[in-house]
Motif scaffolding. Sequence first.
Motif, PDB file in Angstrom:
ATOM      1  N   ILE A 185       0.826  -1.215   0.000  1.00  0.00           N
ATOM      2  CA  ILE A 185       0.000   0.000   0.000  1.00  0.00           C
ATOM      3  C   ILE A 185       0.860   1.265   0.000  1.00  0.00           C
ATOM      4  O   ILE A 185       0.351   2.364   0.207  1.00  0.00           O
ATOM      5  CB  ILE A 185      -0.981   0.030   1.195  1.00  0.00           C
ATOM      6  N   CYS A 186       2.155   1.106  -0.238  1.00  0.00           N
ATOM      7  CA  CYS A 186       3.072   2.253  -0.229  1.00  0.00           C
ATOM      8  C   CYS A 186       3.623   2.493  -1.638  1.00  0.00           C
ATOM      9  O   CYS A 186       4.770   2.146  -1.942  1.00  0.00           O
ATOM     10  CB  CYS A 186       4.209   2.010   0.760  1.00  0.00           C
ATOM     11  N   SER A 187       2.805   3.069  -2.503  1.00  0.00           N
ATOM     12  CA  SER A 187       3.189   3.292  -3.898  1.00  0.00           C
ATOM     13  C   SER A 187       3.620   4.725  -4.164  1.00  0.00           C
ATOM     14  O   SER A 187       4.549   4.969  -4.932  1.00  0.00           O
ATOM     15  CB  SER A 187       2.021   2.948  -4.836  1.00  0.00           C
ATOM     16  N   GLN A 188       2.899   5.662  -3.568  1.00  0.00           N
ATOM     17  CA  GLN A 188       3.151   7.076  -3.829  1.00  0.00           C
ATOM     18  C   GLN A 188       3.467   7.786  -2.504  1.00  0.00           C
ATOM     19  O   GLN A 188       2.707   7.670  -1.545  1.00  0.00           O
ATOM     20  CB  GLN A 188       1.913   7.747  -4.451  1.00  0.00           C
ATOM     21  N   THR A 189       4.558   8.526  -2.473  1.00  0.00           N
ATOM     22  CA  THR A 189       4.913   9.322  -1.295  1.00  0.00           C
ATOM     23  C   THR A 189       4.837  10.791  -1.666  1.00  0.00           C
ATOM     24  O   THR A 189       5.518  11.240  -2.600  1.00  0.00           O
ATOM     25  CB  THR A 189       6.325   8.982  -0.799  1.00  0.00           C
ATOM     26  N   VAL A 190       3.989  11.538  -0.955  1.00  0.00           N
ATOM     27  CA  VAL A 190       3.764  12.949  -1.271  1.00  0.00           C
ATOM     28  C   VAL A 190       4.018  13.799  -0.027  1.00  0.00           C
ATOM     29  O   VAL A 190       3.452  13.544   1.035  1.00  0.00           O
ATOM     30  CB  VAL A 190       2.326  13.185  -1.775  1.00  0.00           C
ATOM     31  N   ILE A 191       4.864  14.780  -0.182  1.00  0.00           N
ATOM     32  CA  ILE A 191       5.095  15.758   0.878  1.00  0.00           C
ATOM     33  C   ILE A 191       4.542  17.094   0.409  1.00  0.00           C
ATOM     34  O   ILE A 191       4.970  17.631  -0.616  1.00  0.00           O
ATOM     35  CB  ILE A 191       6.593  15.881   1.209  1.00  0.00           C
ATOM     36  N   THR A 192       3.586  17.615   1.141  1.00  0.00           N
ATOM     37  CA  THR A 192       2.967  18.899   0.804  1.00  0.00           C
ATOM     38  C   THR A 192       3.621  19.969   1.671  1.00  0.00           C
ATOM     39  O   THR A 192       3.342  20.076   2.862  1.00  0.00           O
ATOM     40  CB  THR A 192       1.453  18.863   1.039  1.00  0.00           C
ATOM     41  N   ARG A 193       4.489  20.748   1.079  1.00  0.00           N
ATOM     42  CA  ARG A 193       5.202  21.792   1.816  1.00  0.00           C
ATOM     43  C   ARG A 193       4.574  23.171   1.634  1.00  0.00           C
ATOM     44  O   ARG A 193       4.917  24.120   2.329  1.00  0.00           O
ATOM     45  CB  ARG A 193       6.676  21.848   1.396  1.00  0.00           C
ATOM     46  N   ARG A 194       3.589  23.255   0.692  1.00  0.00           N
ATOM     47  CA  ARG A 194       2.964  24.546   0.395  1.00  0.00           C
ATOM     48  C   ARG A 194       1.729  24.288  -0.442  1.00  0.00           C
ATOM     49  O   ARG A 194       1.709  23.380  -1.270  1.00  0.00           O
ATOM     50  CB  ARG A 194       3.949  25.422  -0.372  1.00  0.00           C
ATOM     51  N   SER A 195       0.690  25.072  -0.235  1.00  0.00           N
ATOM     52  CA  SER A 195      -0.500  24.983  -1.077  1.00  0.00           C
ATOM     53  C   SER A 195      -0.360  25.971  -2.225  1.00  0.00           C
ATOM     54  O   SER A 195      -0.118  27.163  -2.012  1.00  0.00           O
ATOM     55  CB  SER A 195      -1.763  25.308  -0.272  1.00  0.00           C
ATOM     56  N   GLY A 196      -0.506  25.458  -3.461  1.00  0.00           N
ATOM     57  CA  GLY A 196      -0.409  26.344  -4.614  1.00  0.00           C
ATOM     58  C   GLY A 196      -1.471  27.424  -4.600  1.00  0.00           C
ATOM     59  O   GLY A 196      -1.236  28.551  -5.031  1.00  0.00           O
ATOM     60  N   GLU A 197      -2.654  27.071  -4.109  1.00  0.00           N
ATOM     61  CA  GLU A 197      -3.760  28.024  -3.996  1.00  0.00           C
ATOM     62  C   GLU A 197      -3.982  28.321  -2.521  1.00  0.00           C
ATOM     63  O   GLU A 197      -4.274  27.421  -1.732  1.00  0.00           O
ATOM     64  CB  GLU A 197      -5.032  27.442  -4.616  1.00  0.00           C
ATOM     65  N   ARG A 198      -3.852  29.571  -2.139  1.00  0.00           N
ATOM     66  CA  ARG A 198      -3.956  29.941  -0.732  1.00  0.00           C
ATOM     67  C   ARG A 198      -5.315  29.544  -0.152  1.00  0.00           C
ATOM     68  O   ARG A 198      -6.357  29.865  -0.719  1.00  0.00           O
ATOM     69  CB  ARG A 198      -3.742  31.438  -0.553  1.00  0.00           C
TER      70      ARG A 198
END
Length: 212
Positions: A185-198
């Motif tokens: 179940i570990c296929s995609q690793t995503v780190i969200t460091r900022r939202s493109g849309e405020r």
Amino acid sequence: MTPIQIDYEHKAQTIIKQLEKRRMEGYYFAGSAEAVKFANSLVKDGASVSFGGSATLNETGMTDSLRARKTLTIYDRSAAASKEEISAVYHNALSCDTYFMSTNAITLDGQLVNVDGTGNRVAALIYGPKQVVILAGMNKVVRTTEDGISRVHNIASPPNCIRLGRNTPCAATGMCADCLGEDCICSQTVITRRSGERGRIKVILIGEELGF
């Protein structure tokens, strides 16, 4: 308040300030009931919503509260009867008004860490829905993104695989084996460091231990 509750509130306020720098909105509630009530207030009648398969959303009552609102259009994979219907739900979710989810981890400096199997959840987080609402217990808080990834692999994934009936090494041993098997179940690793849309991403922290 207990020392743990006070600590939760202090950590939450630190995270909320960091989220603001990253163009995300942060909120803190001591309990699930208040958090769910607030989350519902973010969704207007007539809106379309969807959500991932989240233990946190189930434990807080968030998914049940959304299903109870008859004025909403809900794209719900639990109502799908075939792989084709599930796929349609996933695609519809990418254009809904509000997508609900939890996060696998959140750092003290406001970064979100998520690891997905299929990728539909992180896809919606990254782009598509007009608004993303995240509910997360304070047990998800970590110091760094590296700690967050370790948390997913060694704390969240083993019980998640057990819950989903997946035949993985971590389900059998409780330890990540960096597997590449069919049931991984570990296929995609995503780190969200900022939202493109405020303000598109709203993080609701809850002073409870929730989910995995």
